[in-house]
Design a protein around this motif. Structure first.
Motif, PDB file in Angstrom:
ATOM      1  N   ILE A 115       3.118  -9.666   3.821  1.00  0.00           N
ATOM      2  CA  ILE A 115       2.865  -8.799   2.676  1.00  0.00           C
ATOM      3  C   ILE A 115       3.335  -9.449   1.372  1.00  0.00           C
ATOM      4  O   ILE A 115       4.357 -10.139   1.343  1.00  0.00           O
ATOM      5  CB  ILE A 115       3.559  -7.431   2.898  1.00  0.00           C
ATOM      6  CG1 ILE A 115       3.100  -6.398   1.873  1.00  0.00           C
ATOM      7  CG2 ILE A 115       5.072  -7.591   2.898  1.00  0.00           C
ATOM      8  CD1 ILE A 115       3.568  -4.999   2.215  1.00  0.00           C
ATOM      9  N   THR A 116       2.579  -9.228   0.299  1.00  0.00           N
ATOM     10  CA  THR A 116       2.952  -9.753  -1.008  1.00  0.00           C
ATOM     11  C   THR A 116       3.836  -8.746  -1.733  1.00  0.00           C
ATOM     12  O   THR A 116       3.944  -7.586  -1.335  1.00  0.00           O
ATOM     13  CB  THR A 116       1.705 -10.045  -1.860  1.00  0.00           C
ATOM     14  OG1 THR A 116       1.028  -8.797  -2.146  1.00  0.00           O
ATOM     15  CG2 THR A 116       0.744 -10.976  -1.138  1.00  0.00           C
ATOM     16  N   LYS A 117       4.447  -9.190  -2.823  1.00  0.00           N
ATOM     17  CA  LYS A 117       5.327  -8.312  -3.598  1.00  0.00           C
ATOM     18  C   LYS A 117       4.537  -7.158  -4.210  1.00  0.00           C
ATOM     19  O   LYS A 117       5.008  -6.013  -4.218  1.00  0.00           O
ATOM     20  CB  LYS A 117       6.011  -9.123  -4.706  1.00  0.00           C
ATOM     21  CG  LYS A 117       7.097  -8.347  -5.438  1.00  0.00           C
ATOM     22  CD  LYS A 117       8.243  -8.003  -4.517  1.00  0.00           C
ATOM     23  CE  LYS A 117       9.369  -7.287  -5.251  1.00  0.00           C
ATOM     24  NZ  LYS A 117      10.469  -6.897  -4.340  1.00  0.00           N
ATOM     25  N   ALA A 118       3.325  -7.446  -4.711  1.00  0.00           N
ATOM     26  CA  ALA A 118       2.498  -6.392  -5.315  1.00  0.00           C
ATOM     27  C   ALA A 118       2.113  -5.344  -4.273  1.00  0.00           C
ATOM     28  O   ALA A 118       2.113  -4.137  -4.560  1.00  0.00           O
ATOM     29  CB  ALA A 118       1.249  -7.008  -5.933  1.00  0.00           C
ATOM     30  N   GLN A 119       1.790  -5.770  -3.063  1.00  0.00           N
ATOM     31  CA  GLN A 119       1.433  -4.829  -1.998  1.00  0.00           C
ATOM     32  C   GLN A 119       2.639  -4.005  -1.576  1.00  0.00           C
ATOM     33  O   GLN A 119       2.524  -2.811  -1.297  1.00  0.00           O
ATOM     34  CB  GLN A 119       0.855  -5.596  -0.813  1.00  0.00           C
ATOM     35  CG  GLN A 119      -0.491  -6.246  -1.094  1.00  0.00           C
ATOM     36  CD  GLN A 119      -0.905  -7.228  -0.025  1.00  0.00           C
ATOM     37  OE1 GLN A 119      -0.077  -7.708   0.752  1.00  0.00           O
ATOM     38  NE2 GLN A 119      -2.180  -7.551   0.023  1.00  0.00           N
ATOM     39  N   GLU A 120       3.796  -4.636  -1.548  1.00  0.00           N
ATOM     40  CA  GLU A 120       5.021  -3.912  -1.211  1.00  0.00           C
ATOM     41  C   GLU A 120       5.319  -2.843  -2.251  1.00  0.00           C
ATOM     42  O   GLU A 120       5.702  -1.715  -1.911  1.00  0.00           O
ATOM     43  CB  GLU A 120       6.174  -4.904  -1.117  1.00  0.00           C
ATOM     44  CG  GLU A 120       7.493  -4.311  -0.704  1.00  0.00           C
ATOM     45  CD  GLU A 120       8.582  -5.351  -0.604  1.00  0.00           C
ATOM     46  OE1 GLU A 120       9.666  -5.155  -1.218  1.00  0.00           O
ATOM     47  OE2 GLU A 120       8.351  -6.378   0.073  1.00  0.00           O
ATOM     48  N   GLU A 121       5.133  -3.170  -3.526  1.00  0.00           N
ATOM     49  CA  GLU A 121       5.363  -2.200  -4.594  1.00  0.00           C
ATOM     50  C   GLU A 121       4.381  -1.034  -4.506  1.00  0.00           C
ATOM     51  O   GLU A 121       4.746   0.118  -4.772  1.00  0.00           O
ATOM     52  CB  GLU A 121       5.252  -2.896  -5.949  1.00  0.00           C
ATOM     53  CG  GLU A 121       6.382  -3.883  -6.217  1.00  0.00           C
ATOM     54  CD  GLU A 121       6.188  -4.654  -7.507  1.00  0.00           C
ATOM     55  OE1 GLU A 121       5.096  -4.502  -8.123  1.00  0.00           O
ATOM     56  OE2 GLU A 121       7.102  -5.400  -7.908  1.00  0.00           O
ATOM     57  N   LYS A 122       3.151  -1.329  -4.142  1.00  0.00           N
ATOM     58  CA  LYS A 122       2.147  -0.267  -3.984  1.00  0.00           C
ATOM     59  C   LYS A 122       2.563   0.713  -2.894  1.00  0.00           C
ATOM     60  O   LYS A 122       2.433   1.940  -3.055  1.00  0.00           O
ATOM     61  CB  LYS A 122       0.794  -0.883  -3.651  1.00  0.00           C
ATOM     62  CG  LYS A 122      -0.325   0.131  -3.478  1.00  0.00           C
ATOM     63  CD  LYS A 122      -1.646  -0.554  -3.194  1.00  0.00           C
ATOM     64  CE  LYS A 122      -2.764   0.463  -3.022  1.00  0.00           C
ATOM     65  NZ  LYS A 122      -4.078  -0.198  -2.761  1.00  0.00           N
ATOM     66  N   MET A 123       3.087   0.195  -1.797  1.00  0.00           N
ATOM     67  CA  MET A 123       3.536   1.055  -0.710  1.00  0.00           C
ATOM     68  C   MET A 123       4.765   1.857  -1.108  1.00  0.00           C
ATOM     69  O   MET A 123       4.919   3.022  -0.720  1.00  0.00           O
ATOM     70  CB  MET A 123       3.824   0.209   0.529  1.00  0.00           C
ATOM     71  CG  MET A 123       2.598  -0.479   1.110  1.00  0.00           C
ATOM     72  SD  MET A 123       2.960  -1.469   2.580  1.00  0.00           S
ATOM     73  CE  MET A 123       3.319  -0.182   3.777  1.00  0.00           C
ATOM     74  N   GLU A 124       5.658   1.262  -1.902  1.00  0.00           N
ATOM     75  CA  GLU A 124       6.864   1.973  -2.339  1.00  0.00           C
ATOM     76  C   GLU A 124       6.517   3.109  -3.292  1.00  0.00           C
ATOM     77  O   GLU A 124       7.135   4.174  -3.247  1.00  0.00           O
ATOM     78  CB  GLU A 124       7.833   0.989  -2.986  1.00  0.00           C
ATOM     79  CG  GLU A 124       8.469   0.035  -1.985  1.00  0.00           C
ATOM     80  CD  GLU A 124       9.634  -0.743  -2.572  1.00  0.00           C
ATOM     81  OE1 GLU A 124       9.857  -0.603  -3.789  1.00  0.00           O
ATOM     82  OE2 GLU A 124      10.307  -1.463  -1.813  1.00  0.00           O
ATOM     83  N   VAL A 125       5.519   2.890  -4.150  1.00  0.00           N
ATOM     84  CA  VAL A 125       5.074   3.965  -5.048  1.00  0.00           C
ATOM     85  C   VAL A 125       4.552   5.142  -4.234  1.00  0.00           C
ATOM     86  O   VAL A 125       4.880   6.302  -4.498  1.00  0.00           O
ATOM     87  CB  VAL A 125       3.996   3.443  -6.011  1.00  0.00           C
ATOM     88  CG1 VAL A 125       3.337   4.603  -6.761  1.00  0.00           C
ATOM     89  CG2 VAL A 125       4.595   2.469  -7.011  1.00  0.00           C
ATOM     90  N   ALA A 126       3.726   4.845  -3.222  1.00  0.00           N
ATOM     91  CA  ALA A 126       3.189   5.906  -2.368  1.00  0.00           C
ATOM     92  C   ALA A 126       4.308   6.614  -1.603  1.00  0.00           C
ATOM     93  O   ALA A 126       4.288   7.841  -1.457  1.00  0.00           O
ATOM     94  CB  ALA A 126       2.164   5.322  -1.400  1.00  0.00           C
ATOM     95  N   GLU A 127       5.292   5.849  -1.135  1.00  0.00           N
ATOM     96  CA  GLU A 127       6.390   6.446  -0.378  1.00  0.00           C
ATOM     97  C   GLU A 127       7.211   7.388  -1.258  1.00  0.00           C
ATOM     98  O   GLU A 127       7.586   8.488  -0.825  1.00  0.00           O
ATOM     99  CB  GLU A 127       7.281   5.356   0.187  1.00  0.00           C
ATOM    100  CG  GLU A 127       8.417   5.895   1.044  1.00  0.00           C
ATOM    101  CD  GLU A 127       9.358   4.802   1.494  1.00  0.00           C
ATOM    102  OE1 GLU A 127       9.676   4.764   2.691  1.00  0.00           O
ATOM    103  OE2 GLU A 127       9.792   3.995   0.648  1.00  0.00           O
ATOM    104  N   VAL A 128       7.498   6.983  -2.487  1.00  0.00           N
ATOM    105  CA  VAL A 128       8.279   7.833  -3.391  1.00  0.00           C
ATOM    106  C   VAL A 128       7.528   9.126  -3.690  1.00  0.00           C
ATOM    107  O   VAL A 128       8.136  10.205  -3.780  1.00  0.00           O
ATOM    108  CB  VAL A 128       8.596   7.071  -4.690  1.00  0.00           C
ATOM    109  CG1 VAL A 128       9.171   8.014  -5.738  1.00  0.00           C
ATOM    110  CG2 VAL A 128       9.586   5.946  -4.416  1.00  0.00           C
TER     111      VAL A 128
END
Length: 237
Positions: free
Chosen positions: A116-129
């Motif tokens: 996973i890339t950093k941008a994809q990880e951030e996208k998942m964290e936004v959805a999780e929050v």
């Protein structure tokens, strides 16, 4: 089934069977065409038939002028393929898989092998929050920081949980024998150009070890590795 195809089946991951489905991997168009014909003969000579409609193929290289036929019928070329809830893209990306996980609401299951890339990880964290805020009944008008929400519900960042899963997977693989299928595909060489910015799994593992200051050889000590993961990946307070 194994007896019917024992003469044409190759070791995993080149040939794998899932219930009544078969996966065949080959490095070239000609090799795939020949192997598919071998499977067709092995099955149809024994009274079984390969579906011409359901049989499809995906290519990690430029697919222009690349065609695969089953006898006289041309098979369908896919850019992405879904099987048992998991997506595979021809460019090797994770976008379809990540979006499917976000839409489904289960993002941390079986992510240990994702490069996973950093941008994809951030996208998942936004959805999780967003999910945590909805679960807690908290909206933007309360002006509460994400760290406070995570501390309240005792849930760490998704990136940290993916890293923990990757570390557990790594020690599991390293302790297996050399011919174990996951050891054979741990560092595969896949043909075709690699999209800019897309990391390899070995790069992610090496980054984890470098970040933690751990050594590869220490993965053989299961108790030590498990204790380190538990100490370094704790829930936020």
């Amino acid at each position: 089934m194994d007896l019917l195809v024992k003469d044409v089946k190759k070791e995993s991951p080149w040939s794998m069977m899932f219930a009544d489905d078969v996966e065949i991997c080959e490095p070239t168009q000609e090799a795939l065409q020949d192997k598919l014909e071998q499977w067709r003969k092995a099955l149809e000579e024994r009274g079984m038939r390969i579906s011409r409609v359901k049989t499809q193929y995906i290519c990690t290289k430029d697919a222009k002028n690349l065609y695969i036929n089953l006898q006289e019928e041309q098979l369908t070329l896919l850019m992405k393929f879904k099987y048992l809830g998991s997506y595979m893209q021809s460019d090797g990306g994770l976008e379809a898989k990540i979006q499917h996980r976000i839409n489904s609401g289960w993002m941390n299951w079986s992510t240990e092998t994702w490069p996973i890339t950093k941008a994809q990880e951030e996208k998942m964290e936004v959805a999780e929050v967003r999910m945590l805020r909805w679960m807690s009944g908290v909206t933007q008008k309360y002006r509460l920081r994400n760290e406070y929400i995570r501390g309240t519900v005792k849930v760490g960042p998704i990136g940290q949980k993916i890293q923990e899963s990757r570390q557990r997977w790594y020690v599991h693989v390293q302790r297996r024998v050399e011919y174990y299928v996951r050891r054979r595909i741990e560092d595969p060489e896949i043909g075709g150009p690699r999209r800019r910015g897309r990391p390899k799994l070995r790069d992610k593992v090496a980054g984890d070890l470098r970040e933690k200051g751990w050594l590869r050889e220490e993965a053989l000590d299961r108790n030590l590795w498990t204790r380190r993961i538990q100490q370094s990946n704790t829930d936020p307070n």
